[in-house]
Design a protein around this motif. Structure first.
Motif, short mmCIF file in Angstrom:
data_model
loop_
_atom_site.label_atom_id
_atom_site.label_comp_id
_atom_site.label_asym_id
_atom_site.label_seq_id
_atom_site.Cartn_x
_atom_site.Cartn_y
_atom_site.Cartn_z
N PRO A 125 -46.03 8.01 -33.15
CA PRO A 125 -45.20 7.59 -34.29
C PRO A 125 -46.02 6.99 -35.43
CG PRO A 125 -44.31 6.74 -32.21
CD PRO A 125 -45.64 7.35 -31.90
N ALA A 126 -47.05 6.20 -35.10
CA ALA A 126 -47.87 5.59 -36.16
C ALA A 126 -48.63 6.67 -36.93
CB ALA A 126 -48.84 4.58 -35.56
N LEU A 127 -49.16 7.65 -36.22
CA LEU A 127 -49.88 8.73 -36.89
C LEU A 127 -48.94 9.56 -37.76
CD1 LEU A 127 -52.21 9.78 -33.95
CD2 LEU A 127 -53.00 9.21 -36.26
N TRP A 128 -47.75 9.83 -37.25
CA TRP A 128 -46.76 10.59 -38.01
C TRP A 128 -46.43 9.87 -39.32
CZ3 TRP A 128 -44.63 15.28 -38.25
CH2 TRP A 128 -43.46 15.42 -39.02
N LYS A 129 -46.12 8.58 -39.22
CA LYS A 129 -45.77 7.82 -40.43
C LYS A 129 -46.96 7.70 -41.36
CE LYS A 129 -42.31 4.85 -38.31
NZ LYS A 129 -42.28 3.57 -37.58
N SER A 130 -48.13 7.55 -40.79
CA SER A 130 -49.32 7.38 -41.61
C SER A 130 -49.63 8.67 -42.40
CB SER A 130 -50.48 6.98 -40.70
OG SER A 130 -51.66 7.63 -41.01
N LEU A 131 -49.21 9.80 -41.87
CA LEU A 131 -49.45 11.08 -42.56
C LEU A 131 -48.24 11.57 -43.33
CD1 LEU A 131 -51.53 12.62 -39.67
CD2 LEU A 131 -52.36 12.41 -42.02
N MET A 132 -47.05 11.38 -42.77
CA MET A 132 -45.85 11.95 -43.39
C MET A 132 -44.95 10.90 -44.03
SD MET A 132 -46.16 15.25 -42.90
CE MET A 132 -44.59 16.10 -42.94
N GLY A 133 -45.22 9.64 -43.79
CA GLY A 133 -44.39 8.58 -44.36
C GLY A 133 -44.62 8.45 -45.85
N ALA A 134 -43.88 7.51 -46.46
CA ALA A 134 -44.03 7.30 -47.89
C ALA A 134 -44.06 5.80 -48.18
CB ALA A 134 -42.89 7.98 -48.64
N GLY A 135 -44.65 5.46 -49.32
CA GLY A 135 -44.63 4.08 -49.79
C GLY A 135 -45.33 3.10 -48.87
N PRO A 136 -44.86 1.85 -48.88
CA PRO A 136 -45.55 0.80 -48.12
C PRO A 136 -45.51 1.05 -46.61
CG PRO A 136 -43.57 -0.07 -49.24
CD PRO A 136 -43.72 1.35 -49.63
N GLU A 137 -44.48 1.75 -46.13
CA GLU A 137 -44.40 2.09 -44.71
C GLU A 137 -45.63 2.89 -44.29
OE1 GLU A 137 -41.01 4.27 -42.03
OE2 GLU A 137 -42.37 5.55 -43.18
N ARG A 138 -46.04 3.76 -45.20
CA ARG A 138 -47.20 4.61 -44.91
C ARG A 138 -48.49 3.79 -44.81
NH1 ARG A 138 -48.96 9.90 -48.50
NH2 ARG A 138 -50.18 10.91 -46.88
N GLU A 139 -48.67 2.88 -45.73
CA GLU A 139 -49.86 2.01 -45.72
C GLU A 139 -49.96 1.24 -44.41
OE1 GLU A 139 -52.01 1.49 -48.52
OE2 GLU A 139 -50.93 3.29 -49.19
N LYS A 140 -48.85 0.66 -44.04
CA LYS A 140 -48.80 -0.16 -42.83
C LYS A 140 -49.12 0.70 -41.61
CE LYS A 140 -45.73 -3.05 -40.39
NZ LYS A 140 -44.36 -2.93 -39.93
N ALA A 141 -48.52 1.89 -41.56
CA ALA A 141 -48.72 2.79 -40.43
C ALA A 141 -50.18 3.24 -40.35
CB ALA A 141 -47.79 3.98 -40.53
N HIS A 142 -50.80 3.39 -41.51
CA HIS A 142 -52.19 3.83 -41.56
C HIS A 142 -53.09 2.82 -40.83
CE1 HIS A 142 -54.86 6.78 -43.33
NE2 HIS A 142 -55.72 5.81 -43.57
N GLU A 143 -52.90 1.57 -41.14
CA GLU A 143 -53.67 0.50 -40.47
C GLU A 143 -53.38 0.47 -38.97
OE1 GLU A 143 -53.49 -3.57 -42.03
OE2 GLU A 143 -53.44 -2.63 -44.01
#
Lengths: 226, 226
Positions: free
Chosen positions: B108-126
């Motif tokens: 889920p973290a990788l998915w959001k980090s690649l496909m997410g948007a906005g601040p959610e994506r930043e957070k997921a990236h970390e």
């Protein structure tokens, strides 16, 4: 025998209690160690569960097992008496499916529906109803999810069987009502009255007080934020 | 023998592919049926998975098994050759722990980090970086999570082994880089090069095009919302 078995747990945690129920059903002796999970995690906890730093952790002859569902399967494979999972591969698959359903769908929705705030709570309330309906259908005609006695799914569903009632009292909201979910309510009563379960449930008064405090903190936080 | 084995799947789904990998590792013959999961779910899918209405569903002699992890355990218990899970209860517990970690945390973290948007994506990236670090540590010194050959955790980690690279190309972001995760990158390559895995991966070009479209839809949605 130098067999050593230690459980790191928290008194009010349904996850810890799952492991205790399984060990008691098996008649396996263990040493219990209470963790101060919010304020002062023990060196043992950090050593044995470095990835999640959470309870429960079962330490068997120095080797840690983590995650309540994983621990239950380990217990069932290590101590064969009084099996928790059915023997037949298909029935085992069904038990794992419903355990996952209860753990990953029902419990979070019920938690949010009782302890959540604002629109998230409304949404979770509806979702919880739908999920409980499905569970009600699955249980129909059976005494326990495991058949005539408590099994894997029943243990995994301990949150529904006990904690939900405590939370309802703590926050003054009813979700699991007898008119809507007669089968589940009967099951919950049977579950709580099993001797092994009964003697292992955390004290109700202490639980209600604890969750009432938690609920107030959440409500205050939400009000200040809004 | 009137043995019937049918898999309902979706070509680009890592969950469906997990089941196919397991069946192929076991050398078990099955019939595959492609589902149009977004636009037109088949009567079979609705009949066999009424709770989630999702793929994969394995139908064995008319009886459905649902949820990829549950299906993998069922396959391993039903066809004993080429075991997927280790035999030793403690090693089995470890495999289940890491499978859960990969499935419920990393993916889920990788998915959001690649496909997410906005601040959610930043957070997921970390978060994804931290989780991959843990996974990198676990894998160090081993060829596969399962040791010398592909096992339960490797199959459950197929999203990390293949899909992540596809998504990186589709959205033009790198997460699983060789300088940061040399062990995982080497594993991913070995994993993709296993004959059984290799012949079972969905075509890369089609996948990249598909996820590029998805990414655009998500970005447009986010822009219109913001």
């Amino acid at each position: 025998m130098g067999e050593e078995l230690k459980l790191l747990g928290v008194w009010g945690s349904p996850y810890s209690r799952r492991v205790e129920i399984a060990l008691k059903l098996k008649g396996v002796k263990y040493e219990y160690s209470e963790e101060d999970i919010f304020h002062n995690k023990s060196a043992s906890l950090l050593k044995y569960n470095p990835v999640h730093k959470k309870v429960p952790v079962l330490v068997h002859n120095g080797k840690p097992i983590v995650e309540s569902q994983v621990i239950l399967e380990y217990i069932d494979e290590t101590w064969k008496d009084n099996p928790i999972l059915p023997r037949d591969p298909y029935e085992r698959a069904m038990a794992r499916f419903w355990a996952k359903f209860v753990d990953e769908k029902c419990a979070p929705a019920l938690w949010k529906s009782l302890m959540g705030a604002g629109p998230e709570r409304e949404k979770a309330h509806e979702e919880a109803h739908e999920l409980l309906n499905t569970l009600e259908g699955e249980l129909k005609g059976k005494k326990f999810f495991g058949g005539e006695s408590v099994g894997f799914v029943d243990i995994m569903a301990n949150f529904v069987g006990y904690w939900v009632g405590v939370l309802e009292e703590a926050v003054g909201v009813d979700v699991l009502t007898e008119d809507k979910f007669p089968v589940l309510c009967k099951w919950a009563e049977e579950f709580r009255n099993c001797p092994v379960i009964k003697e292992n449930l955390p004290p109700r008064d202490r639980m209600v007080a604890y969750f009432r405090d938690q609920r107030e903190t959440i409500t205050t936080f939400y009000k200040n934020k809004a």
